[in-house]
Every structure is written in C-alpha cells, then in structure tokens.
Design a protein around this motif. Sequence first.
Motif, PDB file in Angstrom:
ATOM      1  N   ILE A   1       0.497  -0.845  -0.246  1.00 28.32           N
ATOM      2  CA  ILE A   1      -0.267   0.289  -0.185  1.00 28.32           C
ATOM      3  C   ILE A   1       1.058   1.114   0.136  1.00 28.32           C
ATOM      4  N   ARG A   2       2.082   1.458   0.810  1.00 27.41           N
ATOM      5  CA  ARG A   2       2.614   2.490   0.847  1.00 27.41           C
ATOM      6  C   ARG A   2       3.449   2.971  -0.567  1.00 27.41           C
ATOM      7  N   THR A   3       4.176   1.939  -0.849  1.00 30.07           N
ATOM      8  CA  THR A   3       4.291   1.282  -2.192  1.00 30.07           C
ATOM      9  C   THR A   3       4.337   1.967  -3.087  1.00 30.07           C
ATOM     10  N   ARG A   4       2.497   1.737  -3.928  1.00 36.97           N
ATOM     11  CA  ARG A   4       1.898   2.169  -4.510  1.00 36.97           C
ATOM     12  C   ARG A   4       1.304   3.631  -4.498  1.00 36.97           C
ATOM     13  N   ARG A   5       1.146   4.008  -2.654  1.00 31.97           N
ATOM     14  CA  ARG A   5       0.531   5.323  -3.072  1.00 31.97           C
ATOM     15  C   ARG A   5       2.112   6.233  -3.705  1.00 31.97           C
ATOM     16  N   LYS A   6       3.189   5.460  -2.777  1.00 29.57           N
ATOM     17  CA  LYS A   6       4.318   6.551  -3.176  1.00 29.57           C
ATOM     18  C   LYS A   6       4.446   6.623  -4.544  1.00 29.57           C
ATOM     19  N   ARG A   7       4.357   5.890  -5.691  1.00 32.47           N
ATOM     20  CA  ARG A   7       4.277   5.354  -6.637  1.00 32.47           C
ATOM     21  C   ARG A   7       4.023   6.381  -7.352  1.00 32.47           C
ATOM     22  N   LEU A   8       2.162   6.274  -6.699  1.00 36.53           N
ATOM     23  CA  LEU A   8       1.499   7.601  -7.570  1.00 36.53           C
ATOM     24  C   LEU A   8       1.692   9.195  -6.790  1.00 36.53           C
ATOM     25  N   LYS A   9       2.763   9.456  -6.426  1.00 40.56           N
ATOM     26  CA  LYS A   9       2.600  10.432  -5.759  1.00 40.56           C
ATOM     27  C   LYS A   9       2.240  11.154  -4.910  1.00 40.56           C
ATOM     28  N   MET A  10       1.494  10.726  -4.051  1.00 41.16           N
ATOM     29  CA  MET A  10       0.334  10.455  -3.215  1.00 41.16           C
ATOM     30  C   MET A  10       0.804  10.728  -1.799  1.00 41.16           C
ATOM     31  N   THR A  11       0.178  11.866  -0.855  1.00 45.02           N
ATOM     32  CA  THR A  11       0.765  12.121   0.290  1.00 45.02           C
ATOM     33  C   THR A  11      -0.279  11.356   1.081  1.00 45.02           C
ATOM     34  N   GLN A  12       0.013  10.551   2.168  1.00 46.03           N
ATOM     35  CA  GLN A  12      -0.660   9.929   3.472  1.00 46.03           C
ATOM     36  C   GLN A  12      -2.476  10.744   3.953  1.00 46.03           C
ATOM     37  N   ALA A  13      -2.121  12.951   3.149  1.00 47.13           N
ATOM     38  CA  ALA A  13      -2.793  12.804   3.755  1.00 47.13           C
ATOM     39  C   ALA A  13      -4.429  13.389   2.896  1.00 47.13           C
ATOM     40  N   TYR A  14      -3.897  13.022   1.695  1.00 45.52           N
ATOM     41  CA  TYR A  14      -4.617  13.194   0.388  1.00 45.52           C
ATOM     42  C   TYR A  14      -5.366  11.978   0.178  1.00 45.52           C
ATOM     43  N   LEU A  15      -4.599  10.888   0.455  1.00 45.58           N
ATOM     44  CA  LEU A  15      -5.247   9.330   0.267  1.00 45.58           C
ATOM     45  C   LEU A  15      -6.391   9.105   1.312  1.00 45.58           C
ATOM     46  N   ALA A  16      -5.845   9.618   2.219  1.00 43.29           N
ATOM     47  CA  ALA A  16      -7.042   9.404   3.628  1.00 43.29           C
ATOM     48  C   ALA A  16      -8.199  10.811   3.441  1.00 43.29           C
ATOM     49  N   SER A  17      -8.126  11.632   2.691  1.00 46.53           N
ATOM     50  CA  SER A  17      -9.680  12.798   2.451  1.00 46.53           C
ATOM     51  C   SER A  17     -10.412  11.797   1.273  1.00 46.53           C
ATOM     52  N   MET A  18      -9.592  10.862   0.212  1.00 43.80           N
ATOM     53  CA  MET A  18     -10.206  10.267  -0.559  1.00 43.80           C
ATOM     54  C   MET A  18     -11.072   9.413   0.026  1.00 43.80           C
ATOM     55  N   MET A  19     -10.482   8.852   0.552  1.00 42.94           N
ATOM     56  CA  MET A  19     -10.954   7.536   1.825  1.00 42.94           C
ATOM     57  C   MET A  19     -11.943   7.882   2.465  1.00 42.94           C
ATOM     58  N   GLY A  20     -11.959   9.562   2.652  1.00 44.68           N
ATOM     59  CA  GLY A  20     -12.565   9.527   4.456  1.00 44.68           C
ATOM     60  C   GLY A  20     -12.650   9.248   5.532  1.00 44.68           C
ATOM     61  N   VAL A  21     -11.243   8.779   6.051  1.00 48.26           N
ATOM     62  CA  VAL A  21     -10.971   9.014   7.096  1.00 48.26           C
ATOM     63  C   VAL A  21      -9.433   9.343   7.699  1.00 48.26           C
ATOM     64  N   SER A  22      -9.235   9.719   8.444  1.00 49.04           N
ATOM     65  CA  SER A  22      -7.747  10.325   9.252  1.00 49.04           C
ATOM     66  C   SER A  22      -6.595   9.859   8.808  1.00 49.04           C
ATOM     67  N   ARG A  23      -5.118  10.405   8.803  1.00 53.05           N
ATOM     68  CA  ARG A  23      -4.494  10.862   8.210  1.00 53.05           C
ATOM     69  C   ARG A  23      -3.519   9.549   9.023  1.00 53.05           C
ATOM     70  N   GLN A  24      -3.960   9.494  10.364  1.00 57.36           N
ATOM     71  CA  GLN A  24      -3.183   8.891  11.043  1.00 57.36           C
ATOM     72  C   GLN A  24      -3.408   7.441  10.410  1.00 57.36           C
ATOM     73  N   LEU A  25      -5.032   7.188  10.482  1.00 55.43           N
ATOM     74  CA  LEU A  25      -5.392   5.763  10.119  1.00 55.43           C
ATOM     75  C   LEU A  25      -5.012   5.120   8.643  1.00 55.43           C
ATOM     76  N   ILE A  26      -4.383   5.872   7.782  1.00 54.05           N
ATOM     77  CA  ILE A  26      -3.653   5.304   6.878  1.00 54.05           C
ATOM     78  C   ILE A  26      -2.473   5.517   7.150  1.00 54.05           C
ATOM     79  N   GLY A  27      -1.535   6.151   7.527  1.00 49.65           N
ATOM     80  CA  GLY A  27      -0.153   5.513   8.702  1.00 49.65           C
ATOM     81  C   GLY A  27      -0.204   4.467   9.619  1.00 49.65           C
TER      82      GLY A  27
END
Length: 88
Positions: free
Chosen positions: A26-52
């Motif tokens: 998950i982390r590798t794919r997110r970084k390949r897409l040049k996405m931050t944890q905060a951006y992914l979290a906002s897309m998913m409707g969860v906190s950045r901490q939960l993605i972390g």
Amino acid sequence: MSNIPDILGRDMTAFIKDTHDLATAIRTRRKRLKMTQAYLASMMGVSRQLIGELEKGMPGVNVGLALDVCRELGLKLGYEDASDDQTA
C-alpha cells in the motif's frame, strides 16, 4: 524512493504473506502515485493517522478499509491456496 522494498510486479499485483507485506504494498503504490497520506485519507474519508497505521501494518486496522484502499490505489490482491504448492 529506491529504499522502498519493491514487492509489486509491473501489473501492480502484490504477493502478500503477512500484514507487513500488505502495508508495504500500500505504501509503495501510494508513493508511486505521488500521493500523500493526507490526500489518500481525504479520498477515503478517514484520518491521515489511520492511513499511517495501515501503512505500518498495525494490528486492529479494519480489513475493509485496507481492501478499499487497495482498490482505490489500483492494487490487485489475489488468493492462492497453499495446498496447491505440493512438495514431495
């Protein structure tokens, strides 16, 4: 990004043996897409901490969330029956 273990094939299929492998994929794919944890979290409707926590493989993270994140990132997860690997 070269220090990230590359467990993903060209088709973005990850071979997952444990929660650490899932977290790494998950982390590798997110970084390949040049996405931050905060951006992914906002897309998913969860906190950045939960993605972390998900990316660290922490126990107790919702399996449904992990699958939803994989789908959002375009990761394909498959199932292989271990009994298919018969050794004599």
